[in-house]
Design a protein around this motif. Structure first.
Motif, mmCIF file in Angstrom:
data_model
loop_
_atom_site.group_PDB
_atom_site.id
_atom_site.type_symbol
_atom_site.label_atom_id
_atom_site.label_comp_id
_atom_site.label_asym_id
_atom_site.label_seq_id
_atom_site.Cartn_x
_atom_site.Cartn_y
_atom_site.Cartn_z
ATOM 1 N N LEU A 1 0.837 -1.205 0.000
ATOM 2 C CA LEU A 1 0.000 0.000 0.000
ATOM 3 C C LEU A 1 0.868 1.250 0.000
ATOM 4 O O LEU A 1 1.868 1.318 0.696
ATOM 5 N N SER A 2 0.455 2.232 -0.780
ATOM 6 C CA SER A 2 1.186 3.497 -0.786
ATOM 7 C C SER A 2 0.286 4.567 -0.173
ATOM 8 O O SER A 2 -0.926 4.548 -0.366
ATOM 9 N N ASN A 3 0.884 5.478 0.553
ATOM 10 C CA ASN A 3 0.072 6.536 1.152
ATOM 11 C C ASN A 3 0.113 7.837 0.353
ATOM 12 O O ASN A 3 -0.320 8.879 0.821
ATOM 13 N N LYS A 4 0.640 7.731 -0.871
ATOM 14 C CA LYS A 4 0.721 8.939 -1.700
ATOM 15 C C LYS A 4 -0.523 9.077 -2.563
ATOM 16 O O LYS A 4 -0.992 8.107 -3.148
ATOM 17 N N GLY A 5 -1.047 10.294 -2.644
ATOM 18 C CA GLY A 5 -2.181 10.566 -3.539
ATOM 19 C C GLY A 5 -3.489 9.969 -3.043
ATOM 20 O O GLY A 5 -3.610 9.595 -1.876
ATOM 21 N N TYR A 6 -4.457 9.905 -3.941
ATOM 22 C CA TYR A 6 -5.775 9.369 -3.593
ATOM 23 C C TYR A 6 -5.629 7.888 -3.253
ATOM 24 O O TYR A 6 -5.020 7.128 -3.991
ATOM 25 N N HIS A 7 -6.204 7.485 -2.110
ATOM 26 C CA HIS A 7 -6.036 6.095 -1.686
ATOM 27 C C HIS A 7 -7.124 5.213 -2.312
ATOM 28 O O HIS A 7 -8.299 5.457 -2.099
ATOM 29 N N PRO A 8 -6.719 4.182 -3.073
ATOM 30 C CA PRO A 8 -7.727 3.346 -3.758
ATOM 31 C C PRO A 8 -8.532 2.458 -2.806
ATOM 32 O O PRO A 8 -9.507 1.846 -3.228
ATOM 33 N N VAL A 9 -8.090 2.387 -1.524
ATOM 34 C CA VAL A 9 -8.876 1.644 -0.529
ATOM 35 C C VAL A 9 -9.470 2.678 0.422
ATOM 36 O O VAL A 9 -8.754 3.305 1.199
ATOM 37 N N GLN A 10 -10.759 2.878 0.335
ATOM 38 C CA GLN A 10 -11.423 3.922 1.124
ATOM 39 C C GLN A 10 -12.196 3.297 2.284
ATOM 40 O O GLN A 10 -12.823 2.246 2.138
ATOM 41 N N GLY B 1 -14.725 7.943 -5.260
ATOM 42 C CA GLY B 1 -13.983 8.505 -6.395
ATOM 43 C C GLY B 1 -13.692 7.437 -7.439
ATOM 44 O O GLY B 1 -13.675 6.247 -7.119
ATOM 45 N N PRO B 2 -13.461 7.867 -8.699
ATOM 46 C CA PRO B 2 -13.239 6.876 -9.765
ATOM 47 C C PRO B 2 -12.032 5.978 -9.523
ATOM 48 O O PRO B 2 -11.955 4.885 -10.071
ATOM 49 N N GLU B 3 -11.099 6.427 -8.685
ATOM 50 C CA GLU B 3 -9.905 5.596 -8.419
ATOM 51 C C GLU B 3 -10.108 4.626 -7.260
ATOM 52 O O GLU B 3 -9.197 3.881 -6.909
ATOM 53 N N THR B 4 -11.289 4.653 -6.641
ATOM 54 C CA THR B 4 -11.536 3.731 -5.532
ATOM 55 C C THR B 4 -11.708 2.311 -6.081
ATOM 56 O O THR B 4 -12.568 2.071 -6.921
ATOM 57 N N ARG B 5 -10.883 1.403 -5.600
ATOM 58 C CA ARG B 5 -10.972 -0.005 -6.035
ATOM 59 C C ARG B 5 -11.649 -0.867 -4.975
ATOM 60 O O ARG B 5 -12.235 -1.903 -5.281
#
Ligand SMILES: Nc1ncnc2c1ncn2[C@@H]1O[C@H](COP(=O)(O)OP(=O)(O)OP(=O)(O)O)[C@@H](O)[C@H]1O
Length: 201
Positions: free
Chosen positions: A67-76, A139-143
């Motif tokens: 997991l990366s903490n940079k930018g929008y997080h894909p796990v919300q 958000g669209p980047e949420t996986r």
């Protein structure tokens, strides 16, 4: 892209393990229920999956990468108390746009009225506020969406509306979900499978 916890262990105090060697893989579009006794570490596990806490041992991977903490997080993560998840000094319009700019279609789907966007958090009911927290997380980047007792405080109608919308979104976008709840009927209705968290002590 899978979300996976591999041999994850966690303790708040040295050696006082909350859980050890926890494994879980969630596929895109899959809705997994997480149940377990109070205090067994469900919320803590959710925080690890969403990157709010770091495992003491083991690792959480998204699409095979740490997991990366940079930018929008894909796990919300959306949790039980929406009033604690919003800045009381911001109007709803700003709060809901923190991570992305939700389109009118998403707001309509969640039953958010345009007029509410101009209100302060304390001018909304818990159910209305939770709809905003869900919109903010989509958000669209949420996986993956982690729903920790997300609808526990809400009335039956709001609960049903939110889960119907989220089930549809999960299917359409192939968004995976982890649903933590003490309500067996909800878990049975919404989830494809259930895992149980057992105390490590
Ligand atoms: N920040 C913290 N520092 C120290 N201990 C904590 C912290 N957060 C939680 N705990 C403790 O860790 C344990 C697990 O808490 P957690 O909230 O993860 O459990 P839970 O399974 O989600 O419980 P519930 O079903 O009651 O919500 C509890 O005993 C709690 O007191």
């Amino acid at each position: 892209m899978q979300l996976s916890a591999r041999e994850v262990s966690f303790c708040y105090q040295p050696e006082q393990w909350l859980f050890q060697g926890m494994n879980l893989v969630i596929d895109p579009g899959e809705i997994v229920g997480l149940i377990g006794p109070s205090g067994s570490g469900k919320t803590t596990f959710c925080k690890l999956l969403a990157g709010y806490e770091t495992p003491v041992a083991g690792e959480v991977y998204l699409g095979g990468k740490s997991l990366s903490n940079k930018g929008y997080h894909p796990v919300q993560l959306v949790y039980q108390h929406p009033e604690k998840a919003v800045n009381p000094h911001w109007k709803m319009k700003r709060i809901v746009s923190e991570g992305w700019n939700p389109d009118k279609e998403t707001l309509d789907l969640l039953g958010i009225e345009q007029e509410w966007l101009e209100r302060w958090p304390n001018e909304l009911s818990g159910g209305e506020l939770q709809r905003f927290c869900v919109a903010r997380a989509l958000g669209p980047e949420t996986r993956f969406l982690i729903a920790d007792e997300m609808t526990t405080m809400l009335d039956a109608i709001t609960q049903a509306q939110l889960w119907t919308v989220l089930q549809n979104i999960a299917r359409e976008r192939m968004m995976g979900m982890l649903v933590v709840s003490h309500e067996k009927s909800l878990i049975q209705r919404v989830c494809h499978r259930v895992v149980e968290m057992k105390r490590a002590f």
